[in-house]
Design a protein around this motif. Structure first.
Motif, PDB file in Angstrom:
ATOM      1  N   ILE A 194      -6.561   6.434  -8.273  1.00  0.00           N
ATOM      2  CA  ILE A 194      -5.473   5.967  -8.242  1.00  0.00           C
ATOM      3  C   ILE A 194      -4.292   6.198  -9.382  1.00  0.00           C
ATOM      4  O   ILE A 194      -4.623   6.898 -10.284  1.00  0.00           O
ATOM      5  N   THR A 195      -3.022   6.129  -8.941  1.00  0.00           N
ATOM      6  CA  THR A 195      -1.895   6.703  -9.772  1.00  0.00           C
ATOM      7  C   THR A 195      -1.496   5.224 -10.529  1.00  0.00           C
ATOM      8  O   THR A 195      -1.233   4.343  -9.953  1.00  0.00           O
ATOM      9  N   ALA A 196      -1.491   5.121 -11.817  1.00  0.00           N
ATOM     10  CA  ALA A 196      -1.230   4.241 -12.582  1.00  0.00           C
ATOM     11  C   ALA A 196       0.091   3.581 -12.461  1.00  0.00           C
ATOM     12  O   ALA A 196       0.267   2.310 -12.235  1.00  0.00           O
ATOM     13  N   GLY A 197       1.056   4.370 -12.081  1.00  0.00           N
ATOM     14  CA  GLY A 197       2.357   3.763 -11.639  1.00  0.00           C
ATOM     15  C   GLY A 197       2.704   3.025 -10.340  1.00  0.00           C
ATOM     16  O   GLY A 197       3.456   2.627 -10.250  1.00  0.00           O
ATOM     17  N   ASN A 198       1.636   3.170  -9.506  1.00  0.00           N
ATOM     18  CA  ASN A 198       1.586   2.848  -8.126  1.00  0.00           C
ATOM     19  C   ASN A 198       0.809   1.541  -8.118  1.00  0.00           C
ATOM     20  O   ASN A 198       0.698   0.955  -7.034  1.00  0.00           O
ATOM     21  N   ASP A 199      -0.203   1.532  -9.019  1.00  0.00           N
ATOM     22  CA  ASP A 199      -1.322   0.206  -8.760  1.00  0.00           C
ATOM     23  C   ASP A 199      -1.174  -0.544 -10.059  1.00  0.00           C
ATOM     24  O   ASP A 199      -1.204  -0.072 -11.317  1.00  0.00           O
ATOM     25  N   THR A 200      -1.311  -1.858  -9.944  1.00  0.00           N
ATOM     26  CA  THR A 200      -1.059  -2.864 -10.934  1.00  0.00           C
ATOM     27  C   THR A 200      -2.517  -3.038 -11.256  1.00  0.00           C
ATOM     28  O   THR A 200      -2.708  -3.807 -12.538  1.00  0.00           O
ATOM     29  N   GLU A 201      -3.513  -2.588 -10.810  1.00  0.00           N
ATOM     30  CA  GLU A 201      -4.979  -2.793 -11.182  1.00  0.00           C
ATOM     31  C   GLU A 201      -5.383  -4.347 -11.038  1.00  0.00           C
ATOM     32  O   GLU A 201      -6.484  -4.626 -11.485  1.00  0.00           O
ATOM     33  N   GLU A 202      -4.503  -5.038 -10.517  1.00  0.00           N
ATOM     34  CA  GLU A 202      -4.899  -6.293 -10.105  1.00  0.00           C
ATOM     35  C   GLU A 202      -6.017  -6.569  -8.944  1.00  0.00           C
ATOM     36  O   GLU A 202      -6.089  -5.721  -7.954  1.00  0.00           O
ATOM     37  N   THR A 203      -6.471  -7.621  -9.112  1.00  0.00           N
ATOM     38  CA  THR A 203      -7.573  -7.858  -7.853  1.00  0.00           C
ATOM     39  C   THR A 203      -6.709  -8.955  -6.881  1.00  0.00           C
ATOM     40  O   THR A 203      -6.060  -9.923  -7.308  1.00  0.00           O
ATOM     41  N   ARG A 204      -6.682  -8.407  -5.527  1.00  0.00           N
ATOM     42  CA  ARG A 204      -6.012  -9.279  -4.449  1.00  0.00           C
ATOM     43  C   ARG A 204      -6.886  -9.758  -3.567  1.00  0.00           C
ATOM     44  O   ARG A 204      -8.007  -9.246  -3.150  1.00  0.00           O
ATOM     45  N   VAL A 205      -6.494 -11.008  -3.150  1.00  0.00           N
ATOM     46  CA  VAL A 205      -7.533 -11.693  -1.949  1.00  0.00           C
ATOM     47  C   VAL A 205      -6.746 -12.161  -0.701  1.00  0.00           C
ATOM     48  O   VAL A 205      -5.523 -12.686  -1.148  1.00  0.00           O
ATOM     49  N   SER A 206      -6.991 -12.076   0.400  1.00  0.00           N
ATOM     50  CA  SER A 206      -6.357 -12.386   1.482  1.00  0.00           C
ATOM     51  C   SER A 206      -7.188 -13.059   2.647  1.00  0.00           C
ATOM     52  O   SER A 206      -8.222 -12.220   2.979  1.00  0.00           O
ATOM     53  N   TRP A 207      -7.176 -14.227   3.096  1.00  0.00           N
ATOM     54  CA  TRP A 207      -7.921 -14.827   4.079  1.00  0.00           C
ATOM     55  C   TRP A 207      -7.642 -14.478   5.546  1.00  0.00           C
ATOM     56  O   TRP A 207      -6.114 -14.323   5.762  1.00  0.00           O
ATOM     57  N   ARG A 208      -8.455 -14.156   6.339  1.00  0.00           N
ATOM     58  CA  ARG A 208      -8.151 -14.449   7.698  1.00  0.00           C
ATOM     59  C   ARG A 208      -7.521 -15.761   8.164  1.00  0.00           C
ATOM     60  O   ARG A 208      -7.893 -17.014   7.381  1.00  0.00           O
ATOM     61  N   GLY A 209      -6.880 -15.853   9.347  1.00  0.00           N
ATOM     62  CA  GLY A 209      -6.290 -17.136   9.661  1.00  0.00           C
ATOM     63  C   GLY A 209      -6.892 -18.231  10.004  1.00  0.00           C
ATOM     64  O   GLY A 209      -6.743 -19.305   9.754  1.00  0.00           O
ATOM     65  N   ASP A 210      -8.312 -17.944  10.439  1.00  0.00           N
ATOM     66  CA  ASP A 210      -9.243 -19.117  10.963  1.00  0.00           C
ATOM     67  C   ASP A 210     -10.148 -19.487   9.537  1.00  0.00           C
ATOM     68  O   ASP A 210     -11.145 -20.362   9.946  1.00  0.00           O
ATOM     69  N   GLY A 211      -9.966 -18.759   8.498  1.00  0.00           N
ATOM     70  CA  GLY A 211     -10.752 -19.178   7.221  1.00  0.00           C
ATOM     71  C   GLY A 211     -12.233 -18.839   7.123  1.00  0.00           C
ATOM     72  O   GLY A 211     -13.125 -19.223   6.467  1.00  0.00           O
TER      73      GLY A 211
END
Length: 276
Positions: free
Chosen positions: A10-27
């Motif tokens: 990854i390029t440090a300037g373009n990535d916060t290195e944070e973890t992201r979570v996203s659920w599908r609509g039906d859970g």
């Protein structure tokens, strides 16, 4: 080892290195985007899990993958972003981790990066948020026949904003800009019909088709009206077409003929531009 070697640091300037979570609509499923490391190499990886915590798949290699992540509420696609040669694009993934199309982002302003993507509640609009040192941008895209069109573009003179779609109203979204709160309620997204003529916004073009004379499937059109910045609003009065653009300019195209008689080619129309 081969699995890691195929991934791109990854390029440090373009990535916060944070973890992201996203659920599908039906859970039933959720996706997790994390940064993995092996030695001095770092990689952005998206994994799909069931609600019981069972790992089902991992994304296929995507060069320059960024930390943006949003699972389409209807469930068929996961949206994220990637950068390559200083160009940003939205990348779609299936639940099995395989890629399922992409489209380029048109904003080329320096010192800006994508900070997030987010679907609206009925999966019809994808919002892309840019943040920069001095300005931030919100861009709304819709897709038809695997072609993605920029329908709305909002610019803010600050470097940090937050966007949230309304969970019930499909065309309503909320934005915080520093200490300010703004609520947008759109009646439609980039579409206008005058008599039998359709006008569709596509970034710096308005696609015009007289449906009484021809039937052309989107994203094609009979002719185009062109502006210098993204068109946000269309209004028609007689044979005149008025366009409100993102750079605070108004275009008036006369002699366009959006009446039932059909549309003239834009070369026969007259355009006037005024800033406000």
């Amino acid at each position: 080892k081969q699995w890691y070697q195929r991934r791109v640091a990854i390029t440090a300037g373009n990535d916060t290195e944070e973890t992201r979570v996203s659920w599908r609509g039906d859970g039933q499923y959720f996706s997790v985007s994390t940064v993995d490391s092996r030695g001095d190499q770092m990689y952005r990886v998206i994994r799909i899990w069931t609600r019981e915590g069972l790992h089902t798949s991992t994304n296929e290699p995507a060069p320059g993958l960024e930390d943006s992540l949003s699972w389409k509420p209807s469930g068929n696609l996961i949206a994220t972003t990637a950068t390559s040669n200083n160009l940003h694009k939205v990348v779609f993934l299936e639940r099995n981790g395989l890629r399922h199309g992409e489209f380029p982002l048109t904003l080329t302003e320096p010192n800006t990066a994508v900070s997030g993507v987010q679907w609206n509640c009925n999966s019809s609009v994808l919002a892309v948020v840019y943040e920069g040192l001095e300005t931030s941008h919100v861009m709304l895209y819709t897709g038809s026949n695997y072609a993605w069109q920029l329908k709305q573009h909002y610019t803010y003179d600050v470097g940090n904003i937050t966007l949230l779609w309304d969970p019930e109203e499909e065309f309503r979204f909320h934005i915080t800009v520093d200490t300010r709160y703004i609520c947008y309620q759109l009646s439609s997204i980039g579409f206008k019909c005058s008599n039998t003529t359709t006008l569709v916004i596509d970034d710096k073009q308005v696609l015009l088709t007289p449906m009484s004379k021809m039937c052309i499937p989107p994203p094609m059109s009979h002719c185009q009206l062109t502006t210098e910045s993204t068109c946000n609003l269309i209004s028609c009065l007689g044979d005149d077409v008025w366009l409100l653009c993102n750079d605070r300019t108004i275009y008036r195209f006369t002699n366009v003929s959006v009446s039932p008689g059909g549309a003239r080619h834009p070369d026969e129309a007259y355009a006037m531009k005024k800033e406000f």
